[in-house]
Design a protein around this motif. Structure first.
Motif, PDB file in Angstrom:
ATOM      1  N   LYS A 191      20.323  27.964 -56.521  1.00  9.86           N
ATOM      2  CA  LYS A 191      21.728  27.996 -56.106  1.00  9.86           C
ATOM      3  C   LYS A 191      22.031  29.193 -55.206  1.00  9.86           C
ATOM      4  O   LYS A 191      22.843  29.081 -54.286  1.00  9.86           O
ATOM      5  N   ASN A 192      21.369  30.330 -55.474  1.00  5.54           N
ATOM      6  CA  ASN A 192      21.674  31.512 -54.658  1.00  5.54           C
ATOM      7  C   ASN A 192      21.029  31.456 -53.272  1.00  5.54           C
ATOM      8  O   ASN A 192      21.223  32.363 -52.460  1.00  5.54           O
ATOM      9  N   ARG A 193      20.230  30.407 -53.021  1.00  8.30           N
ATOM     10  CA  ARG A 193      19.641  30.214 -51.688  1.00  8.30           C
ATOM     11  C   ARG A 193      20.066  28.877 -51.101  1.00  8.30           C
ATOM     12  O   ARG A 193      19.342  28.257 -50.345  1.00  8.30           O
ATOM     13  N   MET A 194      21.251  28.465 -51.458  1.00  6.12           N
ATOM     14  CA  MET A 194      21.711  27.133 -51.056  1.00  6.12           C
ATOM     15  C   MET A 194      21.761  26.978 -49.542  1.00  6.12           C
ATOM     16  O   MET A 194      21.503  25.888 -49.010  1.00  6.12           O
ATOM     17  N   ASN A 195      22.059  28.057 -48.826  1.00  6.07           N
ATOM     18  CA  ASN A 195      22.169  27.962 -47.369  1.00  6.07           C
ATOM     19  C   ASN A 195      20.828  27.690 -46.699  1.00  6.07           C
ATOM     20  O   ASN A 195      20.778  27.293 -45.532  1.00  6.07           O
ATOM     21  N   ASP A 196      19.729  27.934 -47.424  1.00  7.47           N
ATOM     22  CA  ASP A 196      18.404  27.684 -46.852  1.00  7.47           C
ATOM     23  C   ASP A 196      18.012  26.212 -46.890  1.00  7.47           C
ATOM     24  O   ASP A 196      17.054  25.814 -46.221  1.00  7.47           O
TER      25      ASP A 196
ATOM     26  N   CYS B   7      23.684  20.879 -58.939  1.00  9.50           N
ATOM     27  CA  CYS B   7      23.014  22.085 -58.457  1.00  9.50           C
ATOM     28  C   CYS B   7      22.463  22.920 -59.613  1.00  9.50           C
ATOM     29  O   CYS B   7      21.336  23.428 -59.552  1.00  9.50           O
TER      30      CYS B   7
ATOM     31  N   ARG C  28      26.771  16.530 -48.563  1.00 12.84           N
ATOM     32  CA  ARG C  28      26.629  16.791 -49.999  1.00 12.84           C
ATOM     33  C   ARG C  28      26.396  15.514 -50.797  1.00 12.84           C
ATOM     34  O   ARG C  28      25.644  15.497 -51.768  1.00 12.84           O
TER      35      ARG C  28
ATOM     36  N   LYS D 119      13.954  21.696 -44.417  1.00 17.32           N
ATOM     37  CA  LYS D 119      14.209  21.238 -43.049  1.00 17.32           C
ATOM     38  C   LYS D 119      13.272  20.082 -42.753  1.00 17.32           C
ATOM     39  O   LYS D 119      12.282  19.875 -43.463  1.00 17.32           O
TER      40      LYS D 119
ATOM     41  N   TYR E 252      18.437  22.016 -46.521  1.00 18.85           N
ATOM     42  CA  TYR E 252      18.899  21.115 -45.462  1.00 18.85           C
ATOM     43  C   TYR E 252      19.999  20.207 -46.026  1.00 18.85           C
ATOM     44  O   TYR E 252      19.744  19.082 -46.459  1.00 18.85           O
ATOM     45  N   ILE E 253      21.223  20.720 -46.015  1.00 18.49           N
ATOM     46  CA  ILE E 253      22.364  19.982 -46.575  1.00 18.49           C
ATOM     47  C   ILE E 253      23.244  19.536 -45.422  1.00 18.49           C
ATOM     48  O   ILE E 253      24.068  20.308 -44.897  1.00 18.49           O
TER      49      ILE E 253
END
Length: 788
Positions: free
Chosen positions: A188-193, A134, A199, A147, A195-196
């Motif tokens: 890294k600070n937008r990891m939730n955005d 990351c 891992r 997405k 499409y994971i």
């Protein structure tokens, strides 16, 4: 880390090829000098008992079966070498230990395993944890999926022909189409955005290898006078490591037994590299996924070039057949061969003293061959190729733009990092005129001007050396022509079989072409090293800049090397010969050589055939036979049946390395061929056919070579084919000019048309209708020998 001292300065023993310096460790920006004597007890990969092979030959993981192997480093254990140079081996060991310790400081995980077949070899397996991936994905601006793409796919305009194109396409049930995503540079600070879903699958193996190689290329291992030495490439070049490479995912002949293995290598071999797939389209998406965009764009370009050659080959064969079928109706050739016309025309000697007078009909056979290549069909084909080369370049630009969008490389230039070699030389601090911020550069503006001047001078010098070799070939032609003229039978009737087919012009042309080809191959080897040295001295900033600079230099060398002799034959030979009684001499000694009475076109065709054919054969020997033989020898020396117990990393180590320049030579080979196909096609209409056959084989040979004979390359991004695009555009412009000049000056097409329409009928001719009869006599001048 334990037992670490910041103030211990380790004194290195002197050695001739390496300066003394401090071996350093890095930890989050700090530089520390370690007590290297304690390194073996600090890291699990340096424990006395190395990790043992877990017995799964296709495994792509550490022995715990969970951490994936992203890279492999190979070295030879100094303590087990038969010839142990204590001082040198100790220095190499300490540099390697410092380097591997720094890799751990950067977050990588290492595991060492001894070779199954040779206990002197040690394989250091490298794994990048999630946090490291990351962190460096953000540093490298790697685009990753946000997405899935929900846009509708474009429908085919040729739906009714789907049944036909499906035969030539890869079966989608075997190689499934890649899922498309909307992407963005990773943060890294937008990891939730992003499409994971999983891992382990978010970073594919190619991306993981790119990230690890980025780290390996920038980690230090030594500092000398405040100048850092770093990077896996320097360690491999100095012999501290024997190899560094990512792993293939399985054997190419059969699928892996590991259910987590994607078996992409096996699919590529089966559907791309295997001879039975020679008629199918290339699986470009899988090639790009497995080898990276740089290799993917090369095969996309080569495939498109080959498709376009199909039309050129069809037209070229049609023009050749037109000339071949009409050669018996070639009036001027009949006059040359006629015993009462050509048999009674006595020609002046073509050299001084030794060369005899000769009759025109001894050139009968060459004049018949010339009718095939110097016909009206050739003129049509030259015009066609001028249009073809323009359409090819424009259509390829469109196809390249499509791939940029599909492979998400549109903004690649903005994301590219500086080369490690460039960063290491950035010692001068200047103020950026635009941002008004401090930045480091390798040299001042004055220093840059000096480097550019030196590089340009070096390039110019080596080009002059090529021209000197061409002049040497010309002198050879002049001197050997005299020998052949004196030694060959002097039957003035031209009925001797040897004299009939082996004229002095033919013998000189063939031998000179062969010698020219040999010199070209020798000079190629020299210029390769010279171009690399000049480019390294120039110090380009990014890898793209480096490759573009090297490409321009190498092509300039190769252009002069391959084409100079062809340009001489096409536009200079026989143009400045003087006249009987006052010939032109080279160096005041050698009389300038003349063309065959039919012109130099047939000799140009001979030169092109020998160089183009010899180059293709030589390249295939180098590209196919050499790595295959090397791998065969390696398998012969290993234990029979060892592949069943040899792990994946050891099998890959025994494959051949691709080389520093990767695809550079593949591009260069095809661009030189592109030049032969376009620049001189007016003299050789079969060139596109030969190129087509060669390229159909070339695609599959390159695929077979990459998939079966070479280690896996580090995947690299590429937006386009780089500097090769403007080079092709330059060739296209030059091709229109050279073909027009060949028709105008080298071919006899225009003089024949002028005679046919103007001089064969009154008031200048004696014939009642348009004809080519009397053309040969019309082109010759009468000279009184008594005037000599």
């Amino acid at each position: 880390m334990k037992k670490m001292s910041r103030n211990v300065l380790l004194q290195m023993e002197e050695e001739e090829d390496d300066d003394d310096g401090d071996i350093v460790l890095e930890n989050l920006g700090q530089t520390i000098v370690p007590d290297l004597g304690s390194l073996e007890s600090q890291h699990d990969f340096r424990t006395p008992e190395f990790e043992e092979f877990n017995g799964k030959p296709d495994s792509l993981f550490f022995n715990d079966g969970q951490r994936r192997i992203d890279f492999v480093l190979v070295y030879e254990d100094e303590s087990r070498k038969e010839t142990n140079k204590k001082g040198t081996n100790e220095k190499q060991r300490r540099k390697r230990q410092a380097y591997e310790s720094n890799l751990i400081c950067h977050g990588l995980q290492l595991e060492a395993t001894r070779s199954v077949l040779d206990d002197k070899l040690v394989f250091v397996k490298v794994h990048a944890p999630w946090e490291v991936l990351c962190t460096y994905a953000e540093i490298m601006h790697i685009k990753l999926p946000l997405k899935p793409n929900d846009l509708k796919n474009r429908s085919s305009a040729f739906g009714t022909l789907n049944w036909f194109t499906k035969v030539f396409s890869v079966d989608e049930s075997i190689i499934k189409p890649e899922q498309e995503f909307f992407t963005a540079p990773f943060e890294k600070n937008r990891m939730n955005d992003f499409y994971i879903v999983d891992r382990d699958a978010f970073f594919n193996p190619a991306t993981r290898s790119r990230i690890v190689y980025f780290i390996l290329s920038r980690v230090k291992y030594q500092v000398i006078n405040n100048v850092s030495k770093f990077g896996i490439n320097r360690l491999v070049n100095s012999g501290i490591y024997k190899a560094a490479f990512p792993l293939h995912d399985c054997k190419f002949r059969r699928q892996s037994e590991d259910p987590s293995c994607p078996n992409e290598r096996y699919l590529l071999y089966r559907e791309w590299a295997h001879p039975r797939s020679i008629y199918k389209k290339q699986p470009l998406d899988l090639i790009r996924k497995y080898y990276g965009e740089k290799i993917g764009i090369y095969f996309a370009w080569l495939g498109y070039y080959t498709q376009m050659l199909l039309l050129a080959a069809v037209v070229g064969v049609a023009c050749f057949l037109y000339g071949y079928l009409n050669q018996d109706n070639c009036t001027w050739s009949k006059e040359v061969c006629h015993p009462d016309i050509g048999g009674k025309i006595i020609m002046c000697p073509q050299c001084d003293r030794l060369c005899p007078f000769w009759k025109l009909n001894i050139t009968c056979e060459s004049s018949k061959k010339l009718c095939i290549f110097d016909s009206f069909g050739t003129l049509v084909f030259a015009v066609f190729m001028g249009v073809w080369v323009t359409l090819f370049l424009e259509f390829w630009k469109r196809r390249q733009a499509e791939l940029e969008y599909e492979w998400d490389t549109v903004e690649l230039q903005q994301e590219e990092q500086a080369r490690p070699e460039y960063e290491a030389r950035c010692t001068h601090v200047v103020i950026n005129e635009i941002t008004q911020e401090e930045e480091r550069i390798p040299f001042t503006a004055w220093g840059k001007c000096i480097r550019i001047t030196l590089c340009a001078s070096a390039v110019f010098f080596w080009i002059l050396l090529i021209i000197a070799s061409v002049i040497g070939i010309i002198v050879y032609r002049l001197s050997v022509f005299i020998v052949f003229s004196a030694k060959l039978p002097k039957n003035i009737n031209g009925t001797d079989p040897i004299q009939k087919y082996l004229t002095p012009q033919t013998a000189t042309s063939i031998t000179a072409s062969i010698i020219s080809f040999i010199i070209i191959m020798i000079l190629n080897t020299i210029y390769e090293k010279v171009a690399i040295m000049i480019t390294n001295f120039e110090l380009p900033r990014t890898q793209t800049d480096y490759e573009n600079s090297l490409t321009m230099k190498m092509f300039l060398f190769q252009f002069v090397n391959y084409y100079s002799s062809c340009f001489y034959i096409a536009f200079f030979k026989g143009k400045f010969v003087g006249y009987p009684g006052d010939p032109v001499y080279w160096l005041g000694k050698y009389r300038n050589e003349e063309c065959d009475p039919g012109g130099c076109l047939l000799e140009l065709t001979t030169q092109l055939t020998i160089i183009m054919g010899g180059k293709a054969i030589w390249n295939n020997i180098q590209e196919v036979l050499l790595p295959w033989i090397m791998n065969l020898i390696g398998r012969f020396h290993r234990v029979s049946g060892s592949e069943k117990i040899t792990p994946r990393w050891e099998q890959d180590y025994h494959l051949q390395p691709m080389g520093k320049l990767g695809l550079f030579y593949e591009y260069l080979e095809m661009i030189i061929q592109f030049g032969f196909v376009t620049l001189f096609v007016a003299s050789f209409p079969l060139a596109p056919l030969l190129a087509l056959v060669n390229n159909i084989l070339e695609i599959r040979v390159d695929a077979w070579k990459l998939t079966t004979q070479f280690r896996r390359l580090v995947p690299e991004k590429a937006q386009d084919i780089g500097a090769w695009q403007p080079i092709m555009q330059g060739i296209a412009i030059l091709a229109v000019v050279t073909n027009a000049m060949i028709i105008a000056f080298t071919s006899d097409m225009i003089p024949r048309l002028v005679y046919y329409w103007s001089f064969s009928v009154p008031p200048y001719g004696d014939h009642t209708s348009y004809t080519m009869e009397g053309y040969i006599n019309n082109t010759l001048s009468i000279f009184r020998v008594a005037d000599l």
